[in-house]
Design a protein around this motif. Structure first.
Motif, PDB file in Angstrom:
ATOM      1  N   TRP A 119       8.531  -5.288  -3.841  1.00 18.40           N
ATOM      2  CA  TRP A 119       7.177  -5.263  -3.261  1.00 18.40           C
ATOM      3  C   TRP A 119       6.870  -4.417  -2.059  1.00 18.40           C
ATOM      4  N   ARG A 120       7.843  -3.755  -1.566  1.00 19.83           N
ATOM      5  CA  ARG A 120       7.582  -2.674  -0.648  1.00 19.83           C
ATOM      6  C   ARG A 120       9.005  -1.741  -0.655  1.00 19.83           C
ATOM      7  N   ALA A 121       8.817  -0.673  -0.025  1.00 18.67           N
ATOM      8  CA  ALA A 121      10.120   0.337   0.199  1.00 18.67           C
ATOM      9  C   ALA A 121      10.973  -0.306   1.155  1.00 18.67           C
ATOM     10  N   SER A 122      12.170  -0.449   0.797  1.00 21.75           N
ATOM     11  CA  SER A 122      13.182  -0.811   1.850  1.00 21.75           C
ATOM     12  C   SER A 122      13.538   0.296   2.911  1.00 21.75           C
ATOM     13  N   LEU A 128       0.942  -1.001  -0.025  1.00 18.34           N
ATOM     14  CA  LEU A 128      -0.162  -0.178   0.151  1.00 18.34           C
ATOM     15  C   LEU A 128       0.717   1.398  -0.043  1.00 18.34           C
ATOM     16  N   ASP A 129       0.231   2.331  -0.423  1.00 16.21           N
ATOM     17  CA  ASP A 129       1.102   3.650  -0.298  1.00 16.21           C
ATOM     18  C   ASP A 129       1.406   3.879   1.247  1.00 16.21           C
ATOM     19  N   VAL A 130       2.517   4.489   1.247  1.00 17.19           N
ATOM     20  CA  VAL A 130       2.923   5.007   2.699  1.00 17.19           C
ATOM     21  C   VAL A 130       2.212   6.342   2.978  1.00 17.19           C
ATOM     22  N   ALA A 166       6.035   3.119  -7.291  1.00 19.73           N
ATOM     23  CA  ALA A 166       6.919   2.271  -6.527  1.00 19.73           C
ATOM     24  C   ALA A 166       7.577   2.978  -5.487  1.00 19.73           C
ATOM     25  N   TYR A 167       7.984   4.062  -5.812  1.00 19.29           N
ATOM     26  CA  TYR A 167       8.710   4.993  -4.631  1.00 19.29           C
ATOM     27  C   TYR A 167       7.648   5.247  -3.585  1.00 19.29           C
ATOM     28  N   ARG A 168       6.325   5.307  -3.712  1.00 22.75           N
ATOM     29  CA  ARG A 168       5.374   5.639  -2.640  1.00 22.75           C
ATOM     30  C   ARG A 168       4.791   4.568  -1.880  1.00 22.75           C
ATOM     31  N   GLN A 169       5.490   3.464  -2.097  1.00 21.45           N
ATOM     32  CA  GLN A 169       5.232   2.088  -1.190  1.00 21.45           C
ATOM     33  C   GLN A 169       5.529   2.108   0.119  1.00 21.45           C
ATOM     34  N   ALA A 170       4.873   1.716   1.074  1.00 17.66           N
ATOM     35  CA  ALA A 170       5.113   1.584   2.200  1.00 17.66           C
ATOM     36  C   ALA A 170       6.132   0.622   2.716  1.00 17.66           C
ATOM     37  N   GLY A 218      -4.977  16.910  -3.735  1.00 19.22           N
ATOM     38  CA  GLY A 218      -4.627  15.305  -3.908  1.00 19.22           C
ATOM     39  C   GLY A 218      -3.003  14.978  -3.855  1.00 19.22           C
ATOM     40  N   ILE A 219      -2.950  13.777  -3.435  1.00 16.61           N
ATOM     41  CA  ILE A 219      -1.514  13.338  -3.576  1.00 16.61           C
ATOM     42  C   ILE A 219      -0.610  13.673  -4.789  1.00 16.61           C
ATOM     43  N   ASP A 220      -1.130  13.346  -5.858  1.00 25.43           N
ATOM     44  CA  ASP A 220      -0.224  13.654  -7.094  1.00 25.43           C
ATOM     45  C   ASP A 220       0.183  14.914  -7.270  1.00 25.43           C
ATOM     46  N   LEU A 221      -0.635  15.805  -7.418  1.00 25.94           N
ATOM     47  CA  LEU A 221      -0.389  17.293  -7.515  1.00 25.94           C
ATOM     48  C   LEU A 221       0.617  17.793  -6.214  1.00 25.94           C
TER      49      LEU A 221
END
Length: 815
Positions: free
Chosen positions: A625-628, A193-195, A603-607, A229-232
């Motif tokens: 599959w996640r952020a390290s 999921l997104d962090v 991919a960079y936003r992953q928890a 919103g998160i994107d902007l």
């Protein structure tokens, strides 16, 4: 006699291609710097000087001694252990090569090895004799042919890719996300999921500028997320950080790791490089200006040969060539020819590792064992650098004057000058003193040393001023040599064994559509830079793209950052690496655009949340599959303390501590120069401006895995050892920052509740949860355990709370 040098890269290749180190005890294998020291300074000597008589792989065991594995060298032979870790006096190998026992002199029937080599062995043994060789290499693989090399993935030109179809198109935010998700689909995993936005913003701040978010900037970001919103909100934050001058300080330091930047020569003499700071500042400015990476490389390799329209631009381009001058130098080397070829070798190694992710220097003494580089390739490049004069501008040793002069910059460039002018009369007096000294009769060694030190000092003073005594702006760098020459091939890399002359040129395994030739009146450096940055060059864009990825995800798509050869690791996502590299070139070689593309990805936003099912399938997170979770580098930890305490001086200091305090002198003749402060951490400027003295780093850099400044370092070690915790608990620097943070909280918050909350925001980028808030509030009630009046005890508790925040794992890690 100086032994010839067998390359460390080939021998490291043996390890990677089959000689296991997995079963070795940790202290024997050591960290990357210790292993690199062994591979660079110890193993080559053993191979060249000892294996012919003492090698299990060759079936040689004179005196019962074999030296080609760690167990064997420690077991020793008929006389006892050859190496006893930590005990040079008990190590018979050192006794033998030092000739301290008349009955035990090795190598036999040869001159004693050089003092530098003996000192390397003594230092190696004293520091534990780190030796990654579990067993002797049983055979030597045949060299890779040029034809076979051209078929290898990294020597083929990258090709743009069409983003693959994926199971969840809505998940992807950028093209690169398709390549990540398709791999996860193949192995049956889903992305995390997104962090949380606050955690993402802290991650972004450290990754892009190396500083924690302020509570105010965090609040603004969270408000923007709610409103736009998160994107902007994320895109706006990224663009702001990329435009910040702190971006160049953060990402410039990444390049300085690769450029093996330091402010002293290292080795035994360890003499200062008082003008190295100009190269450091050049790198920061170039990164901030987003100079196209291909141009950035050309400037560093051949800036002196580029056109310019002002003195300021001429000075900038000359300073850029400091890249070729800042490497380590053995100023104790008594043979000028040996010194010259060693400087050339270091330059070839630095350029090819940094830019190509391969070391052509491995072919100095023999054809490369694992990659398609041959001695002819090496000496073709050696001629390029032999036709180049290197100005490292430092105090010179009794045995060497090559390159000791500094490079003089145009006076109209406006570069800061840290040394003073003198009167014309003083110049004449110095000249007379020099003439008189050189005319003195030398009777003892003592006389010779006195004349040397005094004359060297006078010559140094004269080099810093013009004929009228006006201080000159000086730098490190290179120019074309007066004599342009092709290099002779040296048999086994030895200066006394001249072979055929090799025309100047470039490694033949890489074919370009346009033939780049070297005119007879050129050294070939400019042409080499053009060859490295040619649109058909398969390696350069891939290597820098991989470096950028590593700094944002914690590991490269190719994990062997500085080894894209046959003994390196293959890319986890080869199509993604190719696509990013091709787009990087198409986007004008812009590092900022590449960074932006990556950090705006899904991919960079992953928890970084642990998931047992995914961990069982991919424990190393190679498929992302996640952020390290990542520990911050030494500089970011230190800078975060200064930022949280409100003490960070964001200005650039003029010059450097080295230039200001000792100038052009040895760092340590007998102990550290007493004019240098004992606490090298003490400045409140950003850590990139701390002194980088080879073999004497500031404590915080040394303890938290700073890049070894004598080596090209694309991937720092990350250790977790007790001495780091002791530093955070007992260091006067850390205690002073905690005191300053306590003062800040007293100024900016009215009560304990607010101070607890603001301390968390300043240090951790979040507010405390209820349990944390309650625990700290209870801690603040422990006044009875302390002495002093009520106000003093409250102040002591607040300072302890601040230091505990610095001690937390969360403070020094990116989630």
């Amino acid at each position: 006699m100086t032994p010839s040098v067998i390359c460390c890269g080939c021998l490291l290749g043996w390890l990677m291609l089959g000689v296991s180190v997995s079963a070795a005890e940790p202290e024997a294998v050591g960290d990357a710097a210790a292993r690199e020291f062994f591979e660079t300074n110890i193993r080559p000597v053993l191979v060249e000087q000892c294996y012919r008589c003492h090698s299990a792989a060759m079936g040689k065991s004179e005196g019962g001694l074999q030296l080609d594995s760690r167990p064997l060298i420690r077991k020793g032979g008929d006389r006892g252990p050859a190496v006893v870790p930590g005990d040079p006096a008990a190590s018979l190998l050192l006794t033998a090569i030092a000739h301290t026992d008349s009955d035990l002199k090795m190598p036999p029937k040869k001159e004693r090895l050089s003092e530098a080599v003996i000192n390397d062995f003594r230092s190696w043994i004293t520091k534990g004799a780190v030796d990654p060789r579990d067993k002797a290499a049983s055979s030597v693989l045949p060299p890779v042919s040029i034809e076979a090399g051209r078929e290898f993935w990294s020597f083929q030109k990258p090709i743009a890719q069409i983003p693959p179809k994926i199971s969840n198109a809505a998940w992807a935010k950028r093209d690169l996300d398709h390549f990540i998700l398709v791999k996860l689909d193949e192995i049956g995993l889903t992305p995390s999921l997104d962090v949380k936005p606050a955690t993402l913003f802290r991650r972004l701040q450290f990754d892009l500028v190396g500083l924690p978010p302020t509570p105010e900037s965090l609040e603004q970001f969270l408000h923007a997320v709610q409103q736009d919103g998160i994107d902007l909100a994320l895109a706006v934050a990224v663009d702001k950080l990329l435009a910040s001058p702190q971006f160049g300080e953060r990402w410039g330091r990444h390049w300085l790791d690769v450029a093996r930047f330091a402010e002293s020569s290292g080795k035994e003499a360890n003499v200062s490089f008082p003008y190295a700071f100009r190269y450091r500042d050049y790198v920061i400015d170039a990164v901030n200006a987003d100079i196209p990476f291909d141009r950035f490389l050309v400037e560093q390799i051949a800036g002196d040969l580029l056109p310019y329209d002002s003195d300021k631009e001429r000075a900038r381009l000359l300073i850029a060539t400091g890249f070729l001058a800042v490497g380590p130098k053995n100023l104790d080397e008594g043979n000028p020819k040996q010194f010259a070829v060693d400087v050339i070798d270091e330059q070839i190694d630095a350029v090819t590792r940094a830019v190509l992710g391969n070391s052509v220097a491995c072919a100095r003494c023999h054809n490369h064992k694992f990659d398609p580089f041959f001695m002819d390739d090496y000496y073709a490049l050696a001629g390029v650098f032999a036709s180049t004069k290197t100005f490292f501008g430092t105090f010179v040793s009794p045995t060497n004057r090559i390159g000791g002069d500094p490079l003089v910059l145009p006076r109209g460039a406006g570069e800061p000058i840290l040394h003073a002018s003198v009167t014309p009369a003083h110049v004449e007096m110095l000249k007379k003193q020099l003439v008189d000294l050189k005319a003195e009769k030398i009777v003892t060694l003592t006389d010779a040393l006195r004349v040397f030190w005094r004359s060297g000092g006078i010559e140094g003073e004269l080099e810093r001023v013009d004929e009228n005594g006006r201080a000159l702006p000086l730098a490190m760098g290179v120019l074309e040599a007066e004599k342009l020459t092709d290099a002779p091939l040296l048999e086994r890399g030895e200066v006394g064994r001249l072979g055929k002359t090799v025309p100047r040129g470039f490694p033949r395994v890489i074919e370009l559509a346009d033939l780049i030739t070297i005119p007879a009146n050129h050294s070939g450096r400019l042409e080499f830079a053009q060859w490295l940055t040619h649109s058909d060059q398969p390696l350069t864009a891939r290597v820098i793209t991989n470096r950028v990825w590593r700094h944002l995800f914690g590991a490269g798509l190719v994990r062997t950052m500085d080894n894209f050869g046959f003994s390196g690791e293959r890319p986890s996502h080869p199509e993604l690496l190719d696509d990013l590299a091709v787009k990087f070139v198409a986007n004008g070689w812009s590092v900022k655009k590449l960074v932006r593309e990556v950090v705006l990805s899904r991919a960079y936003r992953q928890a970084s949340t642990y998931r047992e099912d995914a961990f069982r399938t991919d424990p190393e997170n190679r498929w992302l599959w996640r952020a390290s979770k990542r520990r911050l580098e030494a500089e970011a930890i230190r800078d975060a303390m200064l930022s949280a305490s409100g003490e960070l001086d964001s200005t650039r200091p003029a010059g450097s501590l080295i230039a200001k305090t000792i100038g052009d002198r040895p760092i340590s003749l007998i102990g550290l120069d007493t004019r240098l402060p004992t606490d090298l951490d003490g400045s409140r400027h950003r850590s990139i401006y701390l002194p980088v003295i080879r073999d004497r780093l500031p404590d915080v850099l040394d303890l938290f895995d700073f890049a070894e400044p004598s080596l090209v370092t694309g991937d720092r070690e990350t250790t977790n050892v007790p001495v780091q915790a002791l530093y955070l608990m007992n260091s006067s620097f850390v205690q002073a920052r905690a005191a300053a943070l306590a003062d800040r909280l007293l100024r900016e918050a009215d009560d304990d509740e607010q101070r607890i909350r603001r301390g968390y925001l300043l240090c951790l980028g979040r507010v405390p949860d209820e349990n944390e808030r309650r625990d700290v509030a209870e801690f603040f009630q422990k006044k009875s355990l302390l002495s002093g009046d009520d106000e003093q005890r409250s102040r002591q508790l607040l300072q302890s709370y601040c230091q505990v925040l610095f001690l937390t794992a969360e403070f020094r890690n990116i989630d």
